[in-house]
Each structure stands twice: as structure tokens, then as C-alpha cells.
Design an enzyme around this catalytic site. Sequence first.
Site, PDB file in Angstrom:
ATOM      1  CB  SER A   1     138.025 -48.898  -0.391  1.00 17.49           C
ATOM      2  OG  SER A   1     137.727 -47.961  -1.378  1.00 17.49           O
TER       3      SER A   1
HETATM    4  N1  SAH Z   1     133.877 -46.153  -3.205  1.00 22.09           N
HETATM    5  C1  SAH Z   1     134.035 -47.383  -3.979  1.00 22.09           C
HETATM    6  C2  SAH Z   1     135.531 -47.583  -4.341  1.00 22.09           C
HETATM    7  C3  SAH Z   1     135.790 -46.665  -5.358  1.00 22.09           C
HETATM    8  S1  SAH Z   1     137.054 -46.738  -6.644  1.00 22.09           S
HETATM    9  C4  SAH Z   1     133.499 -48.634  -3.354  1.00 22.09           C
HETATM   10  O1  SAH Z   1     132.975 -48.388  -2.134  1.00 22.09           O
HETATM   11  O2  SAH Z   1     133.671 -49.564  -4.106  1.00 22.09           O
HETATM   12  C5  SAH Z   1     137.145 -45.215  -7.369  1.00 22.09           C
HETATM   13  C6  SAH Z   1     135.973 -44.857  -8.253  1.00 22.09           C
HETATM   14  O3  SAH Z   1     135.983 -43.628  -8.389  1.00 22.09           O
HETATM   15  C7  SAH Z   1     135.966 -45.837  -9.366  1.00 22.09           C
HETATM   16  O4  SAH Z   1     134.757 -46.434  -9.543  1.00 22.09           O
HETATM   17  C8  SAH Z   1     135.986 -44.805 -10.616  1.00 22.09           C
HETATM   18  O5  SAH Z   1     135.284 -45.046 -11.681  1.00 22.09           O
HETATM   19  C9  SAH Z   1     135.503 -43.350  -9.777  1.00 22.09           C
HETATM   20  N2  SAH Z   1     135.945 -41.999 -10.398  1.00 22.09           N
HETATM   21  C10 SAH Z   1     137.222 -41.871 -10.812  1.00 22.09           C
HETATM   22  N3  SAH Z   1     137.067 -40.627 -11.298  1.00 22.09           N
HETATM   23  C11 SAH Z   1     135.960 -40.023 -11.047  1.00 22.09           C
HETATM   24  C12 SAH Z   1     135.252 -38.775 -11.363  1.00 22.09           C
HETATM   25  N4  SAH Z   1     135.915 -37.686 -11.995  1.00 22.09           N
HETATM   26  N5  SAH Z   1     133.950 -38.546 -11.093  1.00 22.09           N
HETATM   27  C13 SAH Z   1     133.262 -39.569 -10.568  1.00 22.09           C
HETATM   28  N6  SAH Z   1     133.949 -41.042 -10.058  1.00 22.09           N
HETATM   29  C14 SAH Z   1     135.129 -41.066 -10.708  1.00 22.09           C
END
Ligand code: SAH
Length: 214
Positions: A62
Site C-alpha cells: 500500500s
Molecule cells: N498490508 C500489505 C499489503 C496488502 S495487499 C503490505 O503492507 O504490504 C493485500 C494482501 O491481502 C495480498 O497479499 C493478498 O494475498 C492478501 N489477501 C487477500 N485475500 C486474503 C485472505 N482471504 N486471507 C489472507 N490474505 C488475503
Amino acid sequence: MTADHAERQMAFLFALRQRGVTDKRVLEAMEKIDRGVFVKGLFAERAYEDMPLPIACGQTISQPSVVGLMTQALDVQPRHKVLEVGTGSGYQAAVLSQLARRVYTVDRHRRLVAEAQAGFDALGLTNITAFAADGSRGLPEQAPFDRILVTAAAEDPPGPLLAELKTGGIMVVPVGQSDAVQHLIKVTRTETGYDYDELRPVRFVPLVEGMGQD
Ligand code: SAH
């Protein structure tokens, strides 16, 4: 610290303040955690710009100001146990680790969890537990939580996560019916139910049920 590094840090913090990140503890946490540790390869040199960047498995780290605003809205206190759903690069969890007693973070991609863990180890962050798991189902073994941060967009705040919030607890989650229109929602659990506040428009990758391929 080199002069270049100091200058880059100042510009980074200035951009955060300008976009509304004003909480002193959040700014201190973001000053301490080097985003460069969590951005690899081609985009590494853009780690200090206020923009989202691609990471492995087709996901994104993000934008720093969004990390700051979400963290600020979560109002994390030193004794809190926090759950993050969507580890991604690990950067957001690392920032949370500076503010909370313990952070649990889960991602549906094992590869991302392993890479994020390497970042936590490099920075000596020992109060983060990272798992490969489907966070839309919550994390019953460790529930309940003081704070829950979801960093992927759901159609509605997931029921299992609402159930794992303590009374007085806060969850911040991007919610939207499509990729284009999402809002950051702050949910507070009260004695009798849940209060909902709409914070701002955002754009996140979707929360997907089940585990990823890698
Ligand atoms: N917080 C992260 C950015 C997240 S991007 C950072 O600081 O870099 C969103 C993430 O959510 C992705 O890596 C994706 O794989 C994860 N995601 C999506 N659906 C999910 C689920 N049901 N359970 C766990 N992770 C999930």
C-alpha cells in the site's frame, strides 16, 4: 545515516503529514520502519515515494500515506493484540509492531508470508507472528483481538472477523462492491452491537477466499 538517507526520510515524513498522518506515535513508527526492506527488485528505488508498488503474487504494497491513515484510525495502544489480514510485503505489520504488544498477520499466499518474515527478521521485530491462512475466516486460535486491520477489500466486513473483535475493539477494513469504488470503514464493537464510520475512498486488491497457489 548518510545525508541522502536523512533527506529522503524527511521528504517521506513530510508527505505523510501533508496527507493527514498527524498522530505522533504513528509518525515515529513509520520513521523507524524502513519501507525499503519490504520492496524488492525493480521498484526498490521507489520505496520512499508515496505510491503503492507491485510485490510478488500479483499483489501490492500500500501507499505509505494510506498505511499511516489506516494505522491512525486503528488507534493502537501498547497493550493491544492486533490481527492484520493481508500481510503482503509485511510493511504494514512492521509498522503495527511498533505500536502494539503483539501482531498476528496472515496472508493466503505462502510465498508472501515467507518474504515478509525475512523482513521482520532483518529488522529484529520479534512481536509479529505471520501465518499462511485464509484471513476471511478469522484466526480463532488467537481471538479475540483489540484491533483488526484488513488490507484487502471485502464486499462487507467479514462476519468471522466482526465476531473476533473485543467489546470496545476497532476494525478498519476497505469495503466495496467493485474494484473501482471502495471506502475505508471503521467498525467499533460496542456492548450492544457495532458502530460504522465511513472514513475515505480507497483502492485495494480484493479479499479472496481460500488459499493462493503459491
Ligand atoms: N498490508 C500489505 C499489503 C496488502 S495487499 C503490505 O503492507 O504490504 C493485500 C494482501 O491481502 C495480498 O497479499 C493478498 O494475498 C492478501 N489477501 C487477500 N485475500 C486474503 C485472505 N482471504 N486471507 C489472507 N490474505 C488475503
